[in-house]
Design a protein around this motif. Structure first.
Motif, short mmCIF file in Angstrom:
data_model
loop_
_atom_site.label_atom_id
_atom_site.label_comp_id
_atom_site.label_asym_id
_atom_site.label_seq_id
_atom_site.Cartn_x
_atom_site.Cartn_y
_atom_site.Cartn_z
N LEU A 108 0.83 -1.21 0.00
CA LEU A 108 0.00 0.00 0.00
C LEU A 108 0.87 1.27 0.00
CD1 LEU A 108 -2.85 -1.09 2.43
CD2 LEU A 108 -3.08 -0.50 0.02
N GLN A 109 1.91 1.25 0.83
CA GLN A 109 2.79 2.41 0.92
C GLN A 109 3.50 2.66 -0.41
OE1 GLN A 109 3.10 4.67 3.40
NE2 GLN A 109 4.30 5.73 1.84
N GLU A 110 4.04 1.60 -0.99
CA GLU A 110 4.76 1.73 -2.26
C GLU A 110 3.83 2.24 -3.35
OE1 GLU A 110 7.95 0.76 -3.29
OE2 GLU A 110 8.76 -0.25 -1.51
N HIS A 111 2.60 1.77 -3.30
CA HIS A 111 1.65 2.20 -4.32
C HIS A 111 1.35 3.69 -4.17
CE1 HIS A 111 -2.45 2.53 -6.20
NE2 HIS A 111 -1.70 2.09 -7.19
N ARG A 112 1.23 4.12 -2.93
CA ARG A 112 1.03 5.57 -2.70
C ARG A 112 2.21 6.34 -3.25
NH1 ARG A 112 -1.76 4.18 2.07
NH2 ARG A 112 0.17 3.98 3.27
N ASP A 113 3.42 5.93 -2.89
CA ASP A 113 4.63 6.61 -3.35
C ASP A 113 4.67 6.66 -4.86
OD1 ASP A 113 5.24 6.73 -0.73
OD2 ASP A 113 6.85 5.24 -0.78
N PHE A 114 4.34 5.54 -5.47
CA PHE A 114 4.44 5.44 -6.92
C PHE A 114 3.46 6.40 -7.59
CE2 PHE A 114 5.71 3.37 -10.72
CZ PHE A 114 6.82 2.64 -10.36
N GLY A 115 2.27 6.46 -7.07
CA GLY A 115 1.27 7.35 -7.64
C GLY A 115 1.73 8.79 -7.70
#
Length: 254
Positions: A108-115
């Motif tokens: 979830l965190q990585e996905h936020r960062d990526f976005g």
DNA sequence: GTTCTTACA
DNA sequence: TGTAAGAA
């Protein structure tokens, strides 16, 4: 109204399926108090307690077969040992779930960062990372399933790990994963030029890497150390057809 | 309408 | 373990 109950009433009372009660009977764990005239199984208090007992042992992780042995010929010592191993299994399960919890949080965190950082170059400080080498990827032979099957063991968790392709010099890339301790290859702490993107195939990937080099060259950034391509395959949960990548290379003084 | 047995995914 | 069939 009789004092005994039918199988469905017992099932409802104990929150199990009718099928499961018959299954226990088949395994010799729980016999009905008696069989009524219409062939219905009838159960009394004794069976209710017995079923509760069986269910408790099942809850402790005992296989149905072991439950029988446990109820018939287990002494206090064997019960204590059984509870001990059940406790150990429970602790192992807790550990497994904690790791799963960590992984979900990470995704979830990585996905936020990526976005937020999509398609953007930036320079960021990275702490040192230890990498473990798995095997070389010869340039012609593209990633083949056989290559993984042959050289990677079960410790290489393809889907959950960040796969690092490290390009040292002109040679082929080395496939690495993060390690918790010194493991052969160290990415030192420092300033890194980073670029995150999505890509579908090899061609697109090479294109991006050339882009990356051109960007650095244009700004006369002094790159030092290997070029690293990180593949976060677990982020493909969010986009089926493309993989998430991050390119990075240390920059700064010689 | 409920349960039984049996077979099957 | 769940589900489905036909029989009782």
């Amino acid at each position: 109204m009789r004092n005994e109950i039918t199988i469905s009433e017992l099932a409802q009372l104990m929150n199990v399926s009718v099928h499961q009660i018959r299954y226990f009977e088949d395994k010799g764990l729980l016999l009905p108090a008696y069989i009524s005239g219409n062939q219905y199984r009838m159960y009394s208090m004794e069976q209710i307690y017995q079923l509760a007992h069986i269910l408790l042992l099942r809850k402790l992780g005992l296989p149905v077969q072991a439950v029988k042995a446990c109820m018939t010929d287990f002494g206090p010592d064997e019960i204590r040992q059984m509870l001990q191993t059940s406790l150990e299994n429970t602790q192992a399960e807790i550990l497994r779930l904690q790791q799963l919890q960590l992984f979900i949080g990470k995704v979830l965190q990585e996905h936020r960062d990526f976005g937020q950082e999509m398609e953007a170059y930036r320079v960021k400080w990275r702490e040192a990372v230890n990498l473990r080498r798995w095997f070389m990827l010869s340039p012609q032979t593209e990633l083949a399933a056989r290559q993984f099957a042959g050289k990677a063991g079960p410790e290489l968790n393809l889907f959950e790990a960040d796969i690092h392709y490290v390009f040292e010099g002109e040679g082929p890339a080395v496939l690495c994963t993060e390690a918790t301790e010194e493991a052969g290859l160290l990415l030192p702490a420092g300033e890194y030029l980073c670029f995150q993107f999505l890509a579908a195939g090899e061609d697109e990937l090479e294109q991006r890497m050339e882009q990356f080099s051109a960007y650095a060259a244009d700004r006369t950034l002094h790159r030092t150390g290997p070029l690293v391509l990180i593949e976060k395959s677990y982020l493909s949960l969010f986009s089926q057809d493309r993989l998430h990548y991050e390119l990075l290379q240390r920059i700064g003084t010689v």
